[in-house]
Scaffold this motif. Structure first.
Motif, PDB file in Angstrom:
ATOM      1  N   ASN A  54     -79.429  22.978 -40.330  1.00 35.34           N
ATOM      2  CA  ASN A  54     -79.798  24.290 -39.793  1.00 35.34           C
ATOM      3  C   ASN A  54     -81.235  24.303 -39.290  1.00 35.34           C
ATOM      4  OD1 ASN A  54     -77.463  25.926 -39.886  1.00 35.34           O
ATOM      5  ND2 ASN A  54     -77.618  25.989 -42.094  1.00 35.34           N
ATOM      6  N   ARG A  55     -82.130  23.643 -40.002  1.00 34.02           N
ATOM      7  CA  ARG A  55     -83.523  23.542 -39.533  1.00 34.02           C
ATOM      8  C   ARG A  55     -83.568  22.810 -38.189  1.00 34.02           C
ATOM      9  NH1 ARG A  55     -84.443  22.423 -44.865  1.00 34.02           N
ATOM     10  NH2 ARG A  55     -84.547  20.191 -44.476  1.00 34.02           N
ATOM     11  N   ARG A  56     -82.855  21.684 -38.105  1.00 32.79           N
ATOM     12  CA  ARG A  56     -82.838  20.914 -36.857  1.00 32.79           C
ATOM     13  C   ARG A  56     -82.231  21.708 -35.705  1.00 32.79           C
ATOM     14  NH1 ARG A  56     -80.911  17.268 -40.043  1.00 32.79           N
ATOM     15  NH2 ARG A  56     -82.457  15.916 -40.945  1.00 32.79           N
ATOM     16  N   MET A  57     -81.190  22.485 -36.000  1.00 32.54           N
ATOM     17  CA  MET A  57     -80.546  23.272 -34.943  1.00 32.54           C
ATOM     18  C   MET A  57     -81.514  24.306 -34.372  1.00 32.54           C
ATOM     19  SD  MET A  57     -77.537  22.205 -34.219  1.00 32.54           S
ATOM     20  CE  MET A  57     -76.530  23.486 -33.518  1.00 32.54           C
ATOM     21  N   ARG A  58     -82.290  24.945 -35.261  1.00 32.76           N
ATOM     22  CA  ARG A  58     -83.272  25.937 -34.785  1.00 32.76           C
ATOM     23  C   ARG A  58     -84.350  25.278 -33.930  1.00 32.76           C
ATOM     24  NH1 ARG A  58     -82.360  27.871 -39.978  1.00 32.76           N
ATOM     25  NH2 ARG A  58     -84.181  26.829 -40.807  1.00 32.76           N
ATOM     26  N   GLU A  59     -84.770  24.088 -34.332  1.00 31.66           N
ATOM     27  CA  GLU A  59     -85.836  23.386 -33.617  1.00 31.66           C
ATOM     28  C   GLU A  59     -85.317  22.618 -32.405  1.00 31.66           C
ATOM     29  OE1 GLU A  59     -87.201  20.864 -36.733  1.00 31.66           O
ATOM     30  OE2 GLU A  59     -88.044  22.513 -37.907  1.00 31.66           O
ATOM     31  N   GLY A  60     -84.029  22.286 -32.386  1.00 30.66           N
ATOM     32  CA  GLY A  60     -83.466  21.364 -31.418  1.00 30.66           C
ATOM     33  C   GLY A  60     -83.182  21.903 -30.037  1.00 30.66           C
ATOM     34  N   LYS A  61     -83.163  23.208 -29.894  1.00 27.59           N
ATOM     35  CA  LYS A  61     -82.969  23.833 -28.586  1.00 27.59           C
ATOM     36  C   LYS A  61     -81.760  23.258 -27.831  1.00 27.59           C
ATOM     37  CE  LYS A  61     -87.813  25.069 -28.067  1.00 27.59           C
ATOM     38  NZ  LYS A  61     -87.995  25.343 -29.434  1.00 27.59           N
ATOM     39  N   GLY A  62     -80.619  23.188 -28.510  1.00 34.45           N
ATOM     40  CA  GLY A  62     -79.381  22.783 -27.858  1.00 34.45           C
ATOM     41  C   GLY A  62     -79.177  21.293 -27.664  1.00 34.45           C
ATOM     42  N   ARG A  63     -79.962  20.461 -28.319  1.00 35.71           N
ATOM     43  CA  ARG A  63     -79.838  19.013 -28.128  1.00 35.71           C
ATOM     44  C   ARG A  63     -78.579  18.449 -28.771  1.00 35.71           C
ATOM     45  NH1 ARG A  63     -85.938  18.730 -29.646  1.00 35.71           N
ATOM     46  NH2 ARG A  63     -86.844  19.163 -27.606  1.00 35.71           N
ATOM     47  N   VAL A  64     -78.095  19.150 -29.784  1.00 31.99           N
ATOM     48  CA  VAL A  64     -76.859  18.729 -30.438  1.00 31.99           C
ATOM     49  C   VAL A  64     -75.990  19.969 -30.658  1.00 31.99           C
ATOM     50  CG1 VAL A  64     -77.806  18.891 -32.786  1.00 31.99           C
ATOM     51  CG2 VAL A  64     -75.872  17.399 -32.361  1.00 31.99           C
TER      52      VAL A  64
END
Length: 163
Positions: free
Chosen positions: A102-112
């Motif tokens: 969830n942290r990565r999704m918030r930071e990832g801006k649609g990368r995955v």
């Protein structure tokens, strides 16, 4: 040579209800390793944990590659209650992996991208056939038996007796 082939027509030996859980990811930006690689690496840890714990409720799984950049796992569970219990268990691999994801999704801006689907299939509402195949799918999770033991036609195996 690989997995043993079962000659002829086989069907899954599964009896009773089955919960089918599909979970996957789509790599939207391949070069953004930091966004998708940790997600990719977390799943095997959870699958190993579940496979070792015979009481977990996970009967088995199949790792598959779908449309371009999609990787997913089809999991077979003895009940949706056990699947849901695992998803919230504080002492299992899923909770920390989910929080980090969830942290990565918030930071990832649609990368995955991420998706999951859950299907609760009552007894008699699932059937399968495997022809000259190694164990696969539900048959791999529950074992296989000759088709004749369950009925020669799909309609016979889809008894829906409890419906």
């Amino acid at each position: 040579m690989g997995a043993e082939l079962y000659a002829g027509r086989m069907t899954a030996a599964a009896e009773g209800d089955v919960t089918v859980f599909l979970i996957g990811m789509r790599i939207n930006r391949f070069r953004a390793l930091g966004s998708w690689l940790p997600v990719f690496k977390a799943m095997p840890r959870m699958l190993r944990e579940l496979s070792r714990d015979k009481g977990s409720g996970m009967l088995g799984y199949q790792l598959l590659f779908g449309p371009p950049r999609v990787i997913y796992v089809v999991q077979y569970w003895s009940s949706h209650e056990k699947l849901l219990a695992y998803s919230v268990a504080q002492d299992k691999e899923h909770r920390p992996a989910w929080a980090a994801f969830n942290r990565r999704m918030r930071e990832g801006k649609g990368r995955v991208g991420f998706w999951h689907e859950t299907y609760v299939v009552p007894a008699g509402a699932h059937e399968s056939v495997y022809l000259n195949m190694p164990e696969f799918g539900l048959g791999k999770a529950a074992g296989v038996v000759p088709v004749g033991r369950r009925g020669d036609r799909a309609a016979d195996r889809l008894s829906l007796k409890g419906a």
